[in-house]
Motif scaffolding. Structure first.
Motif, PDB file in Angstrom:
ATOM      1  N   PRO A 335       0.812  -1.230   0.000  1.00 30.94           N
ATOM      2  CA  PRO A 335       0.000   0.000   0.000  1.00 30.94           C
ATOM      3  C   PRO A 335       0.840   1.271   0.000  1.00 30.94           C
ATOM      4  CG  PRO A 335      -0.907  -1.593   1.540  1.00 30.94           C
ATOM      5  CD  PRO A 335       0.390  -2.163   1.064  1.00 30.94           C
ATOM      6  N   GLU A 336       1.911   1.258   0.787  1.00 34.22           N
ATOM      7  CA  GLU A 336       2.775   2.441   0.843  1.00 34.22           C
ATOM      8  C   GLU A 336       3.458   2.676  -0.501  1.00 34.22           C
ATOM      9  OE1 GLU A 336       2.582   0.583   4.941  1.00 34.22           O
ATOM     10  OE2 GLU A 336       2.792  -0.072   2.857  1.00 34.22           O
ATOM     11  N   GLY A 337       3.828   1.608  -1.146  1.00 35.91           N
ATOM     12  CA  GLY A 337       4.470   1.755  -2.447  1.00 35.91           C
ATOM     13  C   GLY A 337       3.516   2.233  -3.508  1.00 35.91           C
ATOM     14  N   ARG A 338       2.292   1.711  -3.503  1.00 36.13           N
ATOM     15  CA  ARG A 338       1.300   2.142  -4.493  1.00 36.13           C
ATOM     16  C   ARG A 338       0.977   3.619  -4.320  1.00 36.13           C
ATOM     17  NH1 ARG A 338      -2.100  -1.571  -3.836  1.00 36.13           N
ATOM     18  NH2 ARG A 338      -1.758  -2.740  -5.768  1.00 36.13           N
ATOM     19  N   LYS A 339       0.911   4.078  -3.106  1.00 37.79           N
ATOM     20  CA  LYS A 339       0.593   5.484  -2.860  1.00 37.79           C
ATOM     21  C   LYS A 339       1.645   6.401  -3.482  1.00 37.79           C
ATOM     22  CE  LYS A 339      -0.362   8.686   0.948  1.00 37.79           C
ATOM     23  NZ  LYS A 339      -0.481   8.828   2.426  1.00 37.79           N
ATOM     24  N   ILE A 340       2.906   6.033  -3.353  1.00 34.17           N
ATOM     25  CA  ILE A 340       3.983   6.840  -3.941  1.00 34.17           C
ATOM     26  C   ILE A 340       3.958   6.746  -5.460  1.00 34.17           C
ATOM     27  CG2 ILE A 340       6.491   7.165  -4.072  1.00 34.17           C
ATOM     28  CD1 ILE A 340       6.678   5.954  -1.252  1.00 34.17           C
ATOM     29  N   LEU A 341       3.726   5.556  -5.972  1.00 37.35           N
ATOM     30  CA  LEU A 341       3.821   5.333  -7.415  1.00 37.35           C
ATOM     31  C   LEU A 341       2.639   5.920  -8.176  1.00 37.35           C
ATOM     32  CD1 LEU A 341       5.296   1.717  -7.423  1.00 37.35           C
ATOM     33  CD2 LEU A 341       6.385   3.778  -8.304  1.00 37.35           C
ATOM     34  N   LEU A 342       1.482   6.097  -7.509  1.00 35.64           N
ATOM     35  CA  LEU A 342       0.347   6.725  -8.205  1.00 35.64           C
ATOM     36  C   LEU A 342       0.702   8.148  -8.651  1.00 35.64           C
ATOM     37  CD1 LEU A 342      -2.707   5.503  -6.093  1.00 35.64           C
ATOM     38  CD2 LEU A 342      -2.265   5.032  -8.513  1.00 35.64           C
ATOM     39  N   ASN A 343       1.582   8.789  -7.913  1.00 43.16           N
ATOM     40  CA  ASN A 343       2.002  10.141  -8.293  1.00 43.16           C
ATOM     41  C   ASN A 343       3.052  10.124  -9.412  1.00 43.16           C
ATOM     42  OD1 ASN A 343       0.371  11.304  -6.274  1.00 43.16           O
ATOM     43  ND2 ASN A 343       1.983  11.006  -4.729  1.00 43.16           N
ATOM     44  N   GLY A 344       3.703   8.978  -9.611  1.00 38.86           N
ATOM     45  CA  GLY A 344       4.733   8.901 -10.646  1.00 38.86           C
ATOM     46  C   GLY A 344       4.390   7.939 -11.764  1.00 38.86           C
ATOM     47  N   VAL A 345       3.110   7.564 -11.882  1.00 32.20           N
ATOM     48  CA  VAL A 345       2.726   6.593 -12.898  1.00 32.20           C
ATOM     49  C   VAL A 345       2.910   7.137 -14.309  1.00 32.20           C
ATOM     50  CG1 VAL A 345       0.289   7.261 -13.023  1.00 32.20           C
ATOM     51  CG2 VAL A 345       0.958   4.875 -13.483  1.00 32.20           C
ATOM     52  N   ASN A 346       2.861   8.470 -14.459  1.00 35.76           N
ATOM     53  CA  ASN A 346       3.048   9.050 -15.798  1.00 35.76           C
ATOM     54  C   ASN A 346       4.461   8.781 -16.336  1.00 35.76           C
ATOM     55  OD1 ASN A 346       3.976  10.740 -13.693  1.00 35.76           O
ATOM     56  ND2 ASN A 346       4.103  12.485 -15.105  1.00 35.76           N
ATOM     57  N   VAL A 347       5.444   8.688 -15.416  1.00 39.17           N
ATOM     58  CA  VAL A 347       6.810   8.364 -15.843  1.00 39.17           C
ATOM     59  C   VAL A 347       6.853   6.947 -16.412  1.00 39.17           C
ATOM     60  CG1 VAL A 347       9.192   8.099 -15.076  1.00 39.17           C
ATOM     61  CG2 VAL A 347       7.773   9.913 -14.111  1.00 39.17           C
ATOM     62  N   ILE A 348       6.157   6.039 -15.750  1.00 43.01           N
ATOM     63  CA  ILE A 348       6.131   4.651 -16.228  1.00 43.01           C
ATOM     64  C   ILE A 348       5.336   4.551 -17.528  1.00 43.01           C
ATOM     65  CG2 ILE A 348       5.401   2.299 -15.639  1.00 43.01           C
ATOM     66  CD1 ILE A 348       5.881   2.999 -12.710  1.00 43.01           C
ATOM     67  N   GLN A 349       4.286   5.327 -17.653  1.00 47.01           N
ATOM     68  CA  GLN A 349       3.490   5.305 -18.884  1.00 47.01           C
ATOM     69  C   GLN A 349       4.303   5.763 -20.091  1.00 47.01           C
ATOM     70  OE1 GLN A 349       0.217   7.765 -17.583  1.00 47.01           O
ATOM     71  NE2 GLN A 349      -1.124   5.988 -17.223  1.00 47.01           N
ATOM     72  N   GLY A 350       5.330   6.564 -19.835  1.00 47.10           N
ATOM     73  CA  GLY A 350       6.206   6.967 -20.937  1.00 47.10           C
ATOM     74  C   GLY A 350       6.960   5.806 -21.549  1.00 47.10           C
ATOM     75  N   CYS A 351       7.060   4.693 -20.825  1.00 48.00           N
ATOM     76  CA  CYS A 351       7.759   3.517 -21.342  1.00 48.00           C
ATOM     77  C   CYS A 351       6.862   2.645 -22.216  1.00 48.00           C
ATOM     78  CB  CYS A 351       8.302   2.666 -20.188  1.00 48.00           C
ATOM     79  SG  CYS A 351       9.569   3.490 -19.204  1.00 48.00           S
TER      80      CYS A 351
END
Length: 374
Positions: A335-351
Motif C-alpha cells: 500500500p505504501e508503495g502504491r501510494k507513492i507510485l500513483l504520483n509517478g505513474v506518468n513516468v512509467i506510462q512513458g515507457c
C-alpha cells in the motif's frame, strides 16, 4: 670467373710450374674469397625454438609429445609442454590428444614439483577449455578435482590459469554442475576475499554460473557477507560481477532472506547510482527478486528505492529499464508503495512506447498493477 675455373686455369696454364702455380693460386684465391678456413655459424637455423620440443612428422607428432610428457628429465617435459601449448589451439589436435590419453599425462603433471611444468600444464588446460571438445574431455576426465589442488599454489600464473579454466568450463551447464558437485563453490567463494584482484574478477564468473545451479554451498560459505564487501570495490569489473552474483543469490527464498538479514538492501539501492550500466542493471535485478517478499518490499521502501528506480526507467540501457520496471511492479503491491507510485505513474506510462518490446510489456503490467482498484 668461378673459383674452380680459376684454379683449373692456373693449373693448366702453359709454361708454368704446376706445383708452384697451383699452391700460389690456391692460397691467393682462398684468401680472397674467404675460404681460407672453415667457419661454423654460432646461430641456430631459422624457425627453430630451443625452448620447444621438435615436432615429429605427421601422425607421430602427438604420440611422441605424450611420451615426452612422461619423461623423467625435467627439460624434456618442459619443452614438450611448450610445444603442446601451440598445438592445442587447433580443435582437431585437442580431439586427437584426448583420444591418445593426454588427459592422464597432464593430470599427473599438475603435481609436478617444477613451477614451470605446472604453469604450462594449466595453460594447456585453459586453451583446451576454449574448445567445446576440450571442455567435454576435461569434464569426462575429472580434471576439475585435480586442478583444485592448485587453489593455494604459490605461483600466481598457475592459479590464474586454473581459475580461467574453471571460467570456461562453467559456461556449460554441465560444467557449472560439475563444480557444484565437486563441492568447490565454498572454496571459490573464500578465494574471492583473499586472492589478487585480477584473479578475484575471474573467480566471480564461474561463481555466477554455479549460483544458477545451486546457492546452498555459497550461502554456507558466507557468500552474502563476502559479496557485501565487493559491491563497493573501486574496480568496476569486480563491482559488476559481485552485483551479478548477488542477483543470482536472491533468486531462491533463502537467498532473499539472507540478504535482508544482512541489511544489504540499502547498499543495493545505492548501487542504482553507479556509473556503470551493468552494475545498475544487476542492482535493479537484485531488487526485483528481493522485493518479491514482504520483508524485502519494506526494506526497499525504507531505503528510498522508488525515487531512484523511477529515475532509471528513462535509462539509456534497456536491461536497466526492464529490471527497474519489474522492481517497481513488486513495490506497488505494498500500500505504501502504491501510494507513492500513483504520483509517478506518468513516468512509467512513458515507457509504453519504448523501443524494446520487453520494456513495453513490463511497463504495461506495472501501470495496471499500480492503478488497480479493489
Amino acid at each position: 670467373m668461378t673459383v674452380a675455373w680459376q684454379l683449373g686455369y692456373a693449373h693448366n696454364r702453359p709454361g708454368t710450374s704446376t706445383s708452384r702455380c697451383s699452391n700460389r693460386a690456391v692460397r691467393r684465391l682462398l684468401t680472397v674469397t674467404g675460404m681460407a678456413e672453415a667457419r661454423v655459424s654460432t646461430y641456430l637455423p631459422p624457425n627453430i625454438d630451443p625452448t620447444k620440443a621438435p615436432i615429429a612428422f605427421g601422425q607421430r607428432a602427438l604420440p611422441k609429445l605424450n611420451e615426452e610428457l612422461r619423461d623423467p628429465e625435467l627439460i624434456t617435459r618442459q619443452r614438450a609442454l611448450m610445444a603442446l601449448c601451440d598445438l592445442v589451439h587447433d580443435p582437431e589436435n585437442v580431439y586427437q590428444a584426448m583420444r591418445l590419453g593426454f588427459m592422464e599425462s597432464l593430470k599427473n603433471l599438475l603435481y609436478d614439483q617444477d613451477c614451470t611444468v605446472r604453469q604450462k600444464t594449466t595453460e594447456v588446460f585453459y586453451i583446451m577449455a576454449s574448445h567445446n571438445a576440450g571442455r567435454e574431455g576435461i569434464l569426462a576426465s575429472e580434471v576439475i578435482i585435480a586442478l583444485s589442488r592448485l587453489l593455494d599454489d604459490p605461483v600466481d600464473i598457475c592459479r590464474m590459469n586454473m581459475h580461467q579454466t574453471y571460467q570456461m568450463l562453467s559456461e556449460l551447464p554441465a560444467g557449472a554442475t560439475a563444480l557444484v558437485n565437486a563441492a568447490l563453490v565454498s572454496q571459490l567463494m573464500s578465494k574471492v576475499d583473499s586472492e589478487l584482484e585480477e584473479i578475484q574478477e575471474v573467480i566471480l564468473d564461474p561463481l555466477h554460473f554455479c549460483l544458477q545451479a545451486d546457492v546452498t554451498q555459497a550461502l554456507s560459505a558466507g557468500a552474502v557477507s563476502i559479496l557485501k564487501g565487493k559491491l563497493s570495490h573501486p574496480l568496476v569489473g569486480i563491482r559488476r560481477k559481485a552485483a551479478c552474483a548477488l542477483m543470482e543469490i536472491c533468486v531462491p527464498l533463502e537467498g532473499k532472506e539472507s540478504v535482508c538479514k544482512a541489511d544489504m538492501v540499502p547498499l543495493v539501492v545505492q548501487l542504482l547510482d553507479d556509473s556503470d550500466s551493468e552494475v545498475r542493471a544487476n542492482a535493479a535485478g537484485a531488487l526485483m527478486y528481493i522485493t518479491i517478499t514482504t520483508p524485502g518490499k519494506y526494506a526497499a521502501l525504507q531505503a528510498g528505492a522508488i525515487p531512484k528506480l523511477l529515475d532509471l526507467v528513462k535509462d539509456s540501457h534497456s536491461k536497466v529499464r526492464l529490471n527497474c520496471l519489474k522492481a517497481l511492479t513488486n513495490l506497488s503491491e505494498a500500500p505504501e508503495g502504491r501510494k507513492i507510485l500513483l504520483n509517478g505513474v506518468n513516468v512509467i506510462q512513458g515507457c509504453l512506447a519504448d523501443s524494446s518490446e520487453a520494456v513495453r510489456r513490463a511497463a504495461a503490467i506495472a501501470v495496471r498493477v499500480i492503478q488497480w482498484k479493489p
